[in-house]
Write an enzyme that holds these catalytic residues in place. Structure first.
Site, PDB file in Angstrom:
ATOM      1  N   HIS A 108      37.316  33.622  40.903  1.00 54.52           N
ATOM      2  CA  HIS A 108      38.489  32.757  40.771  1.00 54.52           C
ATOM      3  C   HIS A 108      39.449  32.900  41.946  1.00 54.52           C
ATOM      4  O   HIS A 108      40.420  32.139  42.063  1.00 54.52           O
ATOM      5  CB  HIS A 108      39.209  32.994  39.430  1.00 54.52           C
ATOM      6  CG  HIS A 108      40.062  34.215  39.363  1.00 54.52           C
ATOM      7  ND1 HIS A 108      39.641  35.377  38.760  1.00 54.52           N
ATOM      8  CD2 HIS A 108      41.328  34.458  39.801  1.00 54.52           C
ATOM      9  CE1 HIS A 108      40.603  36.286  38.817  1.00 54.52           C
ATOM     10  NE2 HIS A 108      41.636  35.747  39.459  1.00 54.52           N
ATOM     11  N   ASP A 166      32.681  36.454  36.892  1.00 52.18           N
ATOM     12  CA  ASP A 166      33.797  36.219  37.828  1.00 52.18           C
ATOM     13  C   ASP A 166      33.636  37.099  39.073  1.00 52.18           C
ATOM     14  O   ASP A 166      34.401  38.051  39.290  1.00 52.18           O
ATOM     15  CB  ASP A 166      35.108  36.517  37.094  1.00 52.18           C
ATOM     16  CG  ASP A 166      36.322  36.068  37.897  1.00 52.18           C
ATOM     17  OD1 ASP A 166      36.148  35.330  38.884  1.00 52.18           O
ATOM     18  OD2 ASP A 166      37.447  36.478  37.531  1.00 52.18           O
ATOM     19  N   SER A 168      44.047  40.613  41.709  1.00 54.06           N
ATOM     20  CA  SER A 168      42.728  40.064  41.394  1.00 54.06           C
ATOM     21  C   SER A 168      41.772  40.257  42.562  1.00 54.06           C
ATOM     22  O   SER A 168      42.124  40.036  43.724  1.00 54.06           O
ATOM     23  CB  SER A 168      42.838  38.568  41.077  1.00 54.06           C
ATOM     24  OG  SER A 168      43.501  38.378  39.856  1.00 54.06           O
TER      25      SER A 168
END
Length: 919
Positions: free
Chosen positions: A113, A164, A261
């Protein structure tokens, strides 16, 4: 241009480094805290304890070890794999909105992402080697590279939180440096780490701005059942709920936040004294940042095949082992930071290091042996034991016998096979239990020891002399060689070697894997020793050898000896990261004594045997078979001591008399003048006693008691026998020497270091009488003692006076000096008593006859211990009041074995009564 002082210092330290590579990680010997000084030690004549290895094998004790150190430039290596992932705006400003990890020299691992922002724009740049993104003061080693390709996992969808993961291919390989180097990938499904570190430049809390400074937070694993309550099935992006390739981690106060992230959830693992960062998972998503809600991370291990495949498609040289933990750890080991213990000091530009503080060591335990089982059987392949004497190995009970199959033989470090002839398992051991898990193996062939092959000593106390010690394990050589940095390792060395990692005693902080609980019916007890180390290891670095020792060199009696504290019982990775447990030998001391000591008795055992038919002065036979006389115990201190230490004792009549071996019966008649002189020796000649010095053999003129006995042949005198002056008119010497020529000697030379010595003004005196012990046996050399009475008494002077007779019948001073011949000159060398039971094996007289209790066997610290029959064995007794030294005659050499450096002496204390009777 001349080198700077810093450069000179670096090269000096590097030189020390080069000459001290072998000694890294060595723990210095620790003091036992229980022994007296060497001068104060007395050894029992018969073996009473199994905590006596330092006495039995004293001559093989060793000295201290060197302390190596070196240095190198200091860099910030901790975050060398950490990458900032950025988006370049129209104004050229870069927004660093995600993190990542360099895992190949031109690939960064992040989350899928992060491959598109809110505007669906892809990141275009990666920055490495920079801790503060807003400050250029730390940019010296920073590297910024363009992203040329984004590789999302094929099953990832932006609408979900599954799979992910993504790879970012860089425009070129990074320039490898201590501050920029790939991290490694954890490839095991099991994650044993109770806590890990997450790093990133994300927000510091909900609604807070991102930090430009790289931060790290320690997070603990959160059970899936707990995490499922936070992230329920059907939540946005989690239609199937959390999957096995996802994990949860959090902390009561800290968490990862937006901007983190793609960054790593990592653990630094130890190998080669370096800390290698391993990426366990990648930060994927969380709930409200900073509210102690666990975050969700993508495990790396399930995706390594995909990563390998994608890199191989793009021309990278990927081998089967490329992502194995050992391969990655070794590929970049020269760039990693050292473990904390090794770093002695650190400045902005230089760090000083001490390799002796490293956890891991390639040290082979020569006492450790491997157990083998009968051919064709399926015995365990990881069972070991420890040699504790010439024919005994201590091991675990579950290794000694497996399903009614006992170990058949052992193999030592040289591969030499030795058959097991007897197995003693602890009587209270039960299969599949970790309680009373100990055994002793008796071997067919006796080992011969040397300074290079010494048995291990048993530490019999509960309290350890130091809470730090060695564990015996095995692992890959290349993962355990101390890395001195500088250049990459280009060749693997996968061979398995024996290791001795250090470990610490763990008491309140003992935490081992749950799978071992089933063998602990009563939990951990005092027989268990829990140990470990905080850091985890790179896989394949070390596995415990089960039954092998936990040990430490212990300083006892001015030498060090390897002592076993316990035997490896269970645990993983040699106790690194998670605790391991061993069986304490000290807890089983009494049981081991009962097996190893033939005269062992329980503390409360009755040892008195009464023969009511025997009366005073009747002849009797003692429990050991020796002939004796029924006499009051006051006349037999030796038997009084035997009773005290629970040995078998024969009593006569109603128990008021003891059966005393003839040589130990003391004369109860009024002592003669000659006997009184012998008893009063120390006080009579105190005026002549010299200052006490430890190493008496270095002193000149210490042979004041030395006598040479001669045979006159015409004008020549042959001085063939050494003797010792014990009174003004009495010389004691070997019966073999007195009677061997067939004629009697006629003269003596008193006070000479050798027959031709004139330095001490020796006295020539004539012999009045020659007395050979009535029970002397010329064949067996039993009772090898005789006396020569002089025609006239010697006038004592400071240069010649009688030696005293050592009269203790149960113990012998440990530090003795023996007369030897070196280049034609007599001198004293250090000698140490041995148990007769040990000596007879070495001398090869086993099966010929037992050594008599009236004989004394000694070890000699000498390369060429030549002596004459009758040469004295001397103890120097220190008088603390004036630090004077009184010489005592302990023995006379009878025979021996120069090759073994062992000699049998006539024990003087056994003949004091006879000497007094004729004095």
């Amino acid at each position: 241009m001349a080198p700077s002082s810093r450069t000179r210092c670096f090269w000096a330290l590097t030189l020390v480094m080069l000459i001290s590579r072998i000694a890294h990680g060595s723990l210095l010997p620790v003091s036992s805290g229980v022994d007296k000084t060497l001068d104060e030690i007395f050894m029992p004549n018969e073996r009473e304890s199994i905590d006596d290895c330092h006495l039995r094998y004293y001559k093989f004790g060793m000295g201290p070890l060197p302390l190596p150190a070196f240095g190198r430039p200091a860099y910030l290596r901790e975050f060398a794999h950490m990458a900032a992932v950025g988006w370049t705006g129209e104004n050229g400003k870069i927004d660093w909105n995600c993190g990542g990890s360099l895992i190949w020299e031109n690939y960064v691992l992040t989350v899928a992402h992060c491959t598109a922002d809110d505007n669906n724009a892809a990141p275009d740049v990666v920055r490495l080697g920079d801790i503060n993104l807003d400050d250029d003061s730390d940019d010296k080693y920073a590297q910024q590279l363009k992203i040329v390709e984004i590789i999302r996992h094929p099953e990832h969808r932006f609408s979900s939180r599954y799979h992910d993961l993504a790879l970012l291919r860089l425009e070129r390989n990074v320039t490898l440096h201590d501050t920029v180097a790939p991290g490694c990938l954890w490839n095991d499904e099991e994650i044993p780490f109770p806590s890990m570190e997450a790093t990133g430049w994300g927000s510091t809390g909900f609604g807070q701005a991102k930090t430009p400074i790289l931060l790290k937070v320690s997070l603990s694993l959160v059970p899936k059942s707990t995490c499922d309550q936070q992230y329920r099935k059907g939540d946005r992006g989690l239609r199937q709920g959390l999957q096995d390739y996802q994990l949860c981690a959090g902390d009561i106060k800290m968490d990862t936040c937006p901007g983190d992230s793609g960054g790593p959830l990592q653990m630094k693992l130890l190998a080669n004294a370096k800390m290698t960062p391993f990426i366990i998972a990648v930060t994927s998503f969380g709930s409200v940042c900073g509210q102690s809600t666990p975050g969700v991370y993508m495990k790396v291990s399930p995706y390594i095949p995909w990563i390998r495949s994608e890199l191989a498609k793009r021309g990278e040289l990927i081998r089967e082992w490329s992502f194995k933990p050992y391969a990655c750890a070794l590929r970049y080991v020269h760039l990693r930071e050292y473990e904390d213990d090794v770093v002695m000091g650190k400045s902005d530009t230089f760090e000083s290091l001490d390799s002796s503080k490293a956890h891991m060591n390639i040290i082979s335990s020569v006492q450790t042996v491997k157990l083998h089982y009968p051919a064709g059987t399926n015995g365990p392949d990881n069972c070991y034991g420890v040699i504790i004497d010439e024919d005994t190995v201590v091991t675990l009970a579950h290794c000694a016998a497996v399903q009614r199959m006992t170990a058949s033989h052992i193999a030592d470090q040289n591969g030499t096979r030795n058959e097991v002839v007897k197995v003693h398992r602890h009587p209270q051991y039960r299969p599949n239990s970790y309680d009373n898990n100990i055994a002793l193996l008796k071997l067919k062939n006796r080992y011969e020891f040397s300074r290079d092959f010494v048995p291990a000593c048993i530490w019999s106390e509960f309290k350890l002399p130091d809470p730090r010690f060695y564990v015996t394990g095995q692992g890959r050589m290349d993962l355990n060689k101390f890395s001195y940095g500088g250049s990459p390792i280009t060749e693997f060395q996968p061979q398995i070697v024996q290791l001795a990692p250090r470990a610490d005693l763990q008491l309140s902080n003992c935490s081992f894997p749950d799978e071992y609980q089933k063998g602990l019916a009563n939990g951990l007890t005092q027989e268990h020793l829990c140990f470990g180390n905080k850091p985890f290891l790179v896989p394949e670095s070390c596995q415990m050898q089960i039954g092998a020792p936990l040990w430490r060199r212990v300083w006892r009696m001015e030498r060090h000896f390897e002592h076993i504290y316990a035997l490896n019982l269970f645990g993983k990775d040699c106790g690194f990261g998670r605790s391991a447990v061993a069986t304490r030998l000290g807890h089983h001391h009494e049981w081991m004594r009962s097996v190893l000591l033939p005269n062992y008795k329980e503390r409360d055992d009755s040892v008195l045997f009464i023969n009511s038919d025997l009366h005073q002065y009747d002849h009797c036979k003692a429990p050991d078979g020796s002939e004796g006389l029924c006499t009051p115990v006051q006349r037999c201190p030796k038997i009084a001591y035997d009773a005290q230490v629970k040995r078998n004792v024969r009593l006569c009549r109603d128990g008021s008399l003891v059966c005393c071996p003839y040589e130990y019966v003391r004369n109860e008649t009024r002592p003669s003048a000659g006997a009184r002189e012998l008893d009063e020796c120390e006080t009579r000649y105190r005026a002549f006693h010299s200052e006490y010095q430890r190493w008496q053999q270095d002193r000149i003129g210490t042979y004041y008691h030395m006598v040479y006995v001669g045979w006159e042949k015409g004008r020549q005198t042959e001085w063939n026998c050494p003797g010792t002056l014990v009174s003004r008119s009495l010389v004691v010497l070997s019966a073999y020497c007195l009677s061997g020529s067939g004629t009697l000697p006629t003269v003596v030379n008193v006070g000479a270091g050798n027959p031709n010595d004139t330095w001490n003004n020796p006295v020539i005196a004539r012999i009045r009488e020659v007395i050979v012990h009535p029970n002397y046996n010329a064949t067996s050399l039993l009772n090898d003692i005789g006396l020569v009475r002089l025609d006239k008494e010697i006038v004592p002077t400071a240069m010649k006076y009688p030696i005293c007779l050592y009269q203790n019948e149960t113990h012998t001073p440990f530090l003795l000096y023996r007369m030897v011949i070196d280049n034609g000159e007599s001198q004293l060398v250090s000698s140490y008593p041995k148990y007769n039971s040990d000596c007879k094996e070495y001398l090869g007289v086993h099966g010929v006859r037992q050594l008599s209790s009236a004989e004394l066997c000694v070890d000699v610290d000498s390369d060429d211990p030549r002596s004459l029959t009758g040469d004295p064995l001397v103890w120097y007794k220190r008088r603390a009041a004036d630090n004077s030294s009184t010489q005592y005659l302990v023995g006379l050499i009878s025979y021996g074995n120069s090759q073994q450096q062992l000699f049998v002496h006539t024990r003087i204390s056994a003949y004091v009564g006879w000497i007094k009777s004729v004095a």
